[in-house]
Design a protein around this motif. Sequence first.
Motif, mmCIF file in Angstrom:
data_model
loop_
_atom_site.group_PDB
_atom_site.id
_atom_site.type_symbol
_atom_site.label_atom_id
_atom_site.label_comp_id
_atom_site.label_asym_id
_atom_site.label_seq_id
_atom_site.Cartn_x
_atom_site.Cartn_y
_atom_site.Cartn_z
ATOM 1 N N SER A 12 0.831 -1.209 0.000
ATOM 2 C CA SER A 12 0.000 0.000 0.000
ATOM 3 C C SER A 12 0.863 1.256 0.000
ATOM 4 O O SER A 12 0.512 2.267 -0.621
ATOM 5 C CB SER A 12 -0.948 -0.002 1.205
ATOM 6 O OG SER A 12 -0.235 0.123 2.422
ATOM 7 N N ALA A 54 0.977 4.121 -2.963
ATOM 8 C CA ALA A 54 0.865 5.568 -2.729
ATOM 9 C C ALA A 54 1.983 6.317 -3.447
ATOM 10 O O ALA A 54 1.765 7.397 -4.012
ATOM 11 C CB ALA A 54 0.905 5.855 -1.234
ATOM 12 N N LEU A 95 -6.374 -4.353 4.561
ATOM 13 C CA LEU A 95 -5.791 -3.210 3.879
ATOM 14 C C LEU A 95 -5.726 -3.426 2.371
ATOM 15 O O LEU A 95 -5.892 -2.481 1.590
ATOM 16 C CB LEU A 95 -4.380 -2.959 4.430
ATOM 17 C CG LEU A 95 -3.609 -1.750 3.888
ATOM 18 C CD1 LEU A 95 -4.360 -0.462 4.204
ATOM 19 C CD2 LEU A 95 -2.207 -1.713 4.485
ATOM 20 N N SER A 96 -5.513 -4.665 1.939
ATOM 21 C CA SER A 96 -5.387 -4.947 0.509
ATOM 22 C C SER A 96 -6.695 -4.743 -0.237
ATOM 23 O O SER A 96 -6.688 -4.565 -1.461
ATOM 24 C CB SER A 96 -4.892 -6.385 0.303
ATOM 25 O OG SER A 96 -5.854 -7.319 0.772
ATOM 26 N N THR A 123 -7.637 -0.342 -0.459
ATOM 27 C CA THR A 123 -6.828 0.588 -1.241
ATOM 28 C C THR A 123 -7.452 0.790 -2.621
ATOM 29 O O THR A 123 -8.310 0.020 -3.054
ATOM 30 C CB THR A 123 -5.397 0.051 -1.417
ATOM 31 O OG1 THR A 123 -5.463 -1.251 -2.026
ATOM 32 C CG2 THR A 123 -4.671 -0.031 -0.095
ATOM 33 N N SER A 124 -7.012 1.813 -3.301
ATOM 34 C CA SER A 124 -7.485 2.057 -4.661
ATOM 35 C C SER A 124 -6.283 2.278 -5.579
ATOM 36 O O SER A 124 -5.566 3.277 -5.426
ATOM 37 C CB SER A 124 -8.402 3.284 -4.695
ATOM 38 O OG SER A 124 -8.871 3.527 -6.001
ATOM 39 N N SER A 134 -7.453 -1.887 -5.499
ATOM 40 C CA SER A 134 -7.255 -2.957 -4.520
ATOM 41 C C SER A 134 -6.035 -3.781 -4.919
ATOM 42 O O SER A 134 -5.652 -3.842 -6.091
ATOM 43 C CB SER A 134 -8.498 -3.841 -4.451
ATOM 44 O OG SER A 134 -8.808 -4.381 -5.722
ATOM 45 N N SER A 158 -4.832 -4.361 -8.746
ATOM 46 C CA SER A 158 -3.434 -3.948 -8.951
ATOM 47 C C SER A 158 -2.723 -4.793 -9.999
ATOM 48 O O SER A 158 -1.618 -4.455 -10.423
ATOM 49 C CB SER A 158 -2.658 -4.002 -7.629
ATOM 50 O OG SER A 158 -2.484 -5.335 -7.193
#
Length: 357
Positions: free
Chosen positions: A264, A268, A291-292, A295-296, A298, A342
């Motif tokens: 993550s 970022a 967390l996985s 996120t954007s 994912s 991702s």
Amino acid sequence: MKKGVPNIKDVAAAAGVSISTVSRVLNHSGNVDDVLADRVIRAVQETGYSANPIASSLKSTRRNQIAIVIPTLRRNYYTDIIKGISEFFYKKNITPVILESDGILEKEKELIRSLEKLWIDGIILIPGQRQEDREYAEYEKSLSQLKKSGTRIPVVLLESHDMNRELDLVRVDHEAAFYAMTEHLLEIGRHEIAYLGNAEDAPLHHLALCGVERAMMDYGLCLDRKLIRNNNYTVLDGYHSMMDLLACGKRPDGIVCVNDQVASGALAACREQEIAVPQEAALVGFEGTALSIITSPSITTMIAPRYEMGAEAARLLFERMEGAEEEPKRIFMRVHMAVRDSTMNSATKRLDVMFDE
């Protein structure tokens, strides 16, 4: 000590406590501070007091307390592991105590020494470092020789390399997992693979790195050492590692991350540098934490059965506490990949393969 058959007064005098305190300890009839309880138990052993059948069996009496020693509480990976351990022992009326070594070997050793003095019933240890010198070898050996009043204190290793063949071990097959993570990137056409791994002295670093390198060799490629960065598992580590790669002019098109937090952070950094994921750089993490998902985009991740690992380690420890004397067991937990945004926009197929030991 008085001559003749020792009595409860002798125990109280030897322990420096009142007779009523000794009575409460022997009969489990009231709350007694752990330090005082230890003094009473030791006094019973020293005086040889055995008039009470409970006292005569104190050598095998449990404290109903085990310890979980982990490198850090900051890593999300350990949360479900601890939950699996705790819920197992809760059903057995055994209390787990969580201790943090900070990944410092000397602190880990001191914690183990303290636990042995406290007559803890068992220990589940996630080592913080991997070292291969004589001093560390002696420490490894000592883990299978911990005792309380002549009785062995069992130790189960979790997420460790095979540091002591005399102890039970539970972990993921990290080499197979990181091989599959890397292979996924290679299968979708990525060739410049970066590895944001863990610290070089981490217990499983060499296994994960071996998995990445072996996958690339099987595809006729070599892992560029300049595309390796070592981390301490945090989001900021992932961010700074990725930024450092980019600052050095490196533009990998595939990124293997040691965990979802590092992934993550790397994500970022890519976003900040306007690198499109997965179009320009596909990214995969490890652990399968929440967390996985949030996120954007994912994060594609290798999911480790963290709760089950904790429960399995707890089961092995409990069996040893109950007197099991079988050969030490080595249990490798299965993992599976969840393909997400991702990598999936450029993926040629969906992976959902289970990897055995």
